[in-house]
Each structure stands twice: as C-alpha cells, then as structure tokens.
Design an enzyme around this catalytic site. Structure first.
Site, PDB file in Angstrom:
ATOM      1  N   ARG A 151     -42.507  19.933  -7.129  1.00  0.00           N
ATOM      2  CA  ARG A 151     -43.913  19.597  -7.252  1.00  0.00           C
ATOM      3  C   ARG A 151     -44.768  20.627  -6.515  1.00  0.00           C
ATOM      4  O   ARG A 151     -44.303  21.292  -5.584  1.00  0.00           O
ATOM      5  CB  ARG A 151     -44.194  18.211  -6.671  1.00  0.00           C
ATOM      6  CG  ARG A 151     -43.408  17.083  -7.317  1.00  0.00           C
ATOM      7  CD  ARG A 151     -43.717  15.761  -6.624  1.00  0.00           C
ATOM      8  NE  ARG A 151     -42.994  14.636  -7.223  1.00  0.00           N
ATOM      9  CZ  ARG A 151     -41.817  14.189  -6.805  1.00  0.00           C
ATOM     10  NH1 ARG A 151     -41.230  14.775  -5.775  1.00  0.00           N
ATOM     11  NH2 ARG A 151     -41.237  13.160  -7.406  1.00  0.00           N
ATOM     12  N   LYS A 175     -42.297  12.905  -2.495  1.00  0.00           N
ATOM     13  CA  LYS A 175     -43.148  11.718  -2.399  1.00  0.00           C
ATOM     14  C   LYS A 175     -42.560  10.736  -1.391  1.00  0.00           C
ATOM     15  O   LYS A 175     -41.351  10.584  -1.306  1.00  0.00           O
ATOM     16  CB  LYS A 175     -43.284  11.050  -3.767  1.00  0.00           C
ATOM     17  CG  LYS A 175     -44.180  11.817  -4.739  1.00  0.00           C
ATOM     18  CD  LYS A 175     -44.401  11.018  -6.008  1.00  0.00           C
ATOM     19  CE  LYS A 175     -45.390  11.722  -6.938  1.00  0.00           C
ATOM     20  NZ  LYS A 175     -45.632  10.925  -8.166  1.00  0.00           N
ATOM     21  N   HIS A 246     -47.624  21.980 -13.009  1.00  0.00           N
ATOM     22  CA  HIS A 246     -46.760  20.880 -13.442  1.00  0.00           C
ATOM     23  C   HIS A 246     -46.064  21.207 -14.768  1.00  0.00           C
ATOM     24  O   HIS A 246     -45.003  20.669 -15.067  1.00  0.00           O
ATOM     25  CB  HIS A 246     -47.573  19.600 -13.584  1.00  0.00           C
ATOM     26  CG  HIS A 246     -46.826  18.370 -13.177  1.00  0.00           C
ATOM     27  ND1 HIS A 246     -46.479  18.105 -11.863  1.00  0.00           N
ATOM     28  CD2 HIS A 246     -46.322  17.339 -13.891  1.00  0.00           C
ATOM     29  CE1 HIS A 246     -45.815  16.966 -11.797  1.00  0.00           C
ATOM     30  NE2 HIS A 246     -45.697  16.486 -12.997  1.00  0.00           N
ATOM     31  N   ARG A 249     -42.723  22.443 -14.080  1.00  0.00           N
ATOM     32  CA  ARG A 249     -41.805  21.343 -13.739  1.00  0.00           C
ATOM     33  C   ARG A 249     -41.263  20.710 -15.022  1.00  0.00           C
ATOM     34  O   ARG A 249     -40.058  20.447 -15.134  1.00  0.00           O
ATOM     35  CB  ARG A 249     -42.559  20.319 -12.895  1.00  0.00           C
ATOM     36  CG  ARG A 249     -41.739  19.122 -12.412  1.00  0.00           C
ATOM     37  CD  ARG A 249     -42.556  18.383 -11.363  1.00  0.00           C
ATOM     38  NE  ARG A 249     -42.110  17.022 -11.099  1.00  0.00           N
ATOM     39  CZ  ARG A 249     -41.148  16.696 -10.240  1.00  0.00           C
ATOM     40  NH1 ARG A 249     -40.517  17.650  -9.579  1.00  0.00           N
ATOM     41  NH2 ARG A 249     -40.817  15.436 -10.036  1.00  0.00           N
ATOM     42  N   HIS A 272     -37.103  12.237  -8.630  1.00  0.00           N
ATOM     43  CA  HIS A 272     -37.565  10.976  -9.202  1.00  0.00           C
ATOM     44  C   HIS A 272     -36.838   9.814  -8.531  1.00  0.00           C
ATOM     45  O   HIS A 272     -35.653   9.909  -8.217  1.00  0.00           O
ATOM     46  CB  HIS A 272     -37.289  10.929 -10.709  1.00  0.00           C
ATOM     47  CG  HIS A 272     -38.244  11.747 -11.515  1.00  0.00           C
ATOM     48  ND1 HIS A 272     -37.977  12.181 -12.789  1.00  0.00           N
ATOM     49  CD2 HIS A 272     -39.493  12.216 -11.226  1.00  0.00           C
ATOM     50  CE1 HIS A 272     -38.994  12.879 -13.257  1.00  0.00           C
ATOM     51  NE2 HIS A 272     -39.927  12.914 -12.322  1.00  0.00           N
ATOM     52  N   TYR A 281     -38.067  13.168 -20.658  1.00  0.00           N
ATOM     53  CA  TYR A 281     -37.655  14.521 -21.023  1.00  0.00           C
ATOM     54  C   TYR A 281     -36.576  14.516 -22.102  1.00  0.00           C
ATOM     55  O   TYR A 281     -36.430  15.481 -22.842  1.00  0.00           O
ATOM     56  CB  TYR A 281     -37.165  15.287 -19.785  1.00  0.00           C
ATOM     57  CG  TYR A 281     -38.268  15.518 -18.787  1.00  0.00           C
ATOM     58  CD1 TYR A 281     -39.277  16.429 -19.053  1.00  0.00           C
ATOM     59  CD2 TYR A 281     -38.319  14.804 -17.603  1.00  0.00           C
ATOM     60  CE1 TYR A 281     -40.301  16.637 -18.158  1.00  0.00           C
ATOM     61  CE2 TYR A 281     -39.350  15.000 -16.695  1.00  0.00           C
ATOM     62  CZ  TYR A 281     -40.334  15.917 -16.983  1.00  0.00           C
ATOM     63  OH  TYR A 281     -41.358  16.111 -16.100  1.00  0.00           O
TER      64      TYR A 281
END
Length: 300
Positions: A151, A175, A246, A249, A272, A281
């Site tokens: 990220r 995150k 992004h 990514r 994730h 994806y």
C-alpha cells in the site's frame, strides 16, 4: 454528559485511536461519518440523547445521504461506522440495545480492479529519467510497488533498516499496525541500490532509521507527492483507467494469479485480513481467461 451523542462520539474516536490502533485515515473517516449522523439528527435539537435515537432515525439518515447523491458504497460505509459505534455504546453500557444491528446494508456493486498489461510494464518502469535523483527515486518507487504490491501508506513509512538483505525480505506495517514480511525482486533491489548510491548512503546499520524515500530536503516523502508522481507515469500506460499507486497493487496481484500463484499466498502478500478481499482478483483473471479464449479458440 456521557449520554449525549456528541460526547459519546468523541469517546468512541479516542478509543479507536488509543486502544485499537486504527490508522489516521480510518479514524478520520469514522469521525466524518458520525459527525454527519450527528448533524442530521441535530436539526433544531442541540442535545441529542443517546437512548432517544431509534432505528428509524438511522434509516432516515441513510436515505438523506442517498438524496445528497452519495453512492451506495459510501452509504454502506456510513452504516458500518454507525453499527460499530452502537456496538461500542452497548459495550461501555451507555445504551442497552444495539438498534443498528438489524439494519440491512445497501448492496454495493463490486468493481473489478484495473491493472496494467504485462506488455506495458517495461514501458512504465523506463518512464522516469535516470539522469536526475528524482527520476532514480521514482524508478525505485515504481519497481518496489510492482514488486511487492504494498500500500501507499506502507511504502512512505519504510526505513532503510526495514530491509532484511540476506533473506530478500522487507518489513512493512500495514492496516491496524500489523507487521508483515514481504519478498521483493531483483529489479526493485537494483533500483533501490542505485537510488541510495545517488544519495551517498547505503544499507549499513548506521542508516537503519533513515527514511527510504525522501524529498529534496531529505525529509520523508509525503503520500501526496508519491500519488502525484506516480499518476503522471501511470497515465502513460493506463489510458482512460483510474490511475494512481493502487493500480500497481492491483497489477501485482493480477499478474501473480495469472502466473499460477496460490490465492492464499497473494492474500498474505497483500496484507488482506480475509480471502474475500483477495478473491476479486480471481474475477479479473477469469475475465482475462475468457477474453483470451474468445480470441484464440477457432469457434470462440
């Protein structure tokens, strides 16, 4: 007074910041959502009492957001914030019942993420000029984004000491301040070494706490600068698509899956928390598979 909505919102935001280690971006979004909710209820009433709020108030607020032309995705996020807030209120015993729990979230159509075609990756990587320090830095940024799928927030916070050179691994903070180790490729390593060399520094321990990517004043580079610089390069190869870091990514994940990578491994590389975030994806890969089939099969 603790039973006032505005005071409870402030207490909730402090809890997110101090106890749950949410990112500043997430906390800002939560605060904005709840302040909008408070402002909606506040029409003509200066002191909103928590136990006077009912389900219909929440539904009216969400309906008002639609009337203000907010998307289903935004309205769904507002509701998710309100649900988290009311869950907190029950936990700290400011109310007895979570009135938001049974309100259905609006359906949000999932957009397939765009990605850059493999044939254009070299064009993208060769876009920055290698005659200037900024160009060499931008090349290293592009290579690292594509090599790791990290990220933007993770990239700007990297220090030189986060590299484990002997294992070809890089430590990043994702995150929720979750730490993970991700591999990086030879092209990224070479680009970063060239960049450090032009800055007259290296991977030596003395530079461990030095920011990897810096501006002209040798200060840690800002996310806005990275976004602006990357947008300019990506526009060259992503005609008409949403541009920005992004996109690299998305490209990283799509190319890995196209080449047979296990989806669980891709999930871990991306940081994730669940497979559902990564599975979008696979839809991209299926769409590509169908397109290739249609173009290549004699009766396609």
């Amino acid at each position: 007074m603790a039973d006032l909505l505005i005071d409870a919102i402030e207490s909730f935001i402090i809890t997110l910041d101090k106890e749950r280690n949410f990112s500043l971006h997430t906390i800002k979004a939560y605060k904005n959502d709840l302040n909008r909710f408070n402002s909606f209820l506040n029409q003509g009433i200066s002191r909103i009492i928590l136990n006077k709020i009912n389900r219909n108030d929440i539904r009216k607020f969400l309906s008002n957001e639609y009337d203000n032309n907010f998307t289903s995705k935004t309205v769904a996020r507002r509701l998710a914030t309100i649900k988290s807030f009311f869950k907190y209120l029950v936990k700290v015993e400011l109310i007895e019942e979570n009135i938001a729990i049974h309100i259905n979230s609006p359906k949000v159509a999932k957009k397939l993420p765009s990605f850059i075609n493999k044939s254009l990756i070299d064009v993208l990587m060769n876009s920055p000029s290698l005659d200037t320090l900024i160009g060499v830095r931008d090349r290293a940024v592009l290579e690292l984004f594509y090599s790791t799928g990290m990220r933007l927030s993770e990239l700007v916070n990297i220090n030189i000491g986060d590299f484990h050179l002997n294992k070809k691994l890089l430590r990043v903070i994702g995150k929720g301040k979750k730490e993970r180790m991700i591999p990086y490729g030879r092209a990224a390593e070479s680009a970063i070494e060239n960049y450090l060399k032009m800055r007259n520094i290296s991977f030596k321990p003395v530079f461990a706490k030095t920011p990897l990517f810096v501006n002209s004043k040798e200060k840690r580079i800002s996310t806005r600068t990275i976004q602006r610089r990357m947008n300019n390069y990506i526009k060259l190869v992503a005609d008409g698509k949403r541009v920005g870091p992004h996109l690299l990514r998305h490209t990283f994940a799509t190319h890995l899956l196209d080449n047979g990578a296990d989806i669980t491994a891709v999930k871990d590389l991306l940081g994730h928390s669940s497979l559902s975030s990564t599975q979008i994806y696979t839809h991209v890969s299926i769409e590509k598979l169908k397109k290739d089939y249609t173009q290549a099969h004699p009766h396609g």
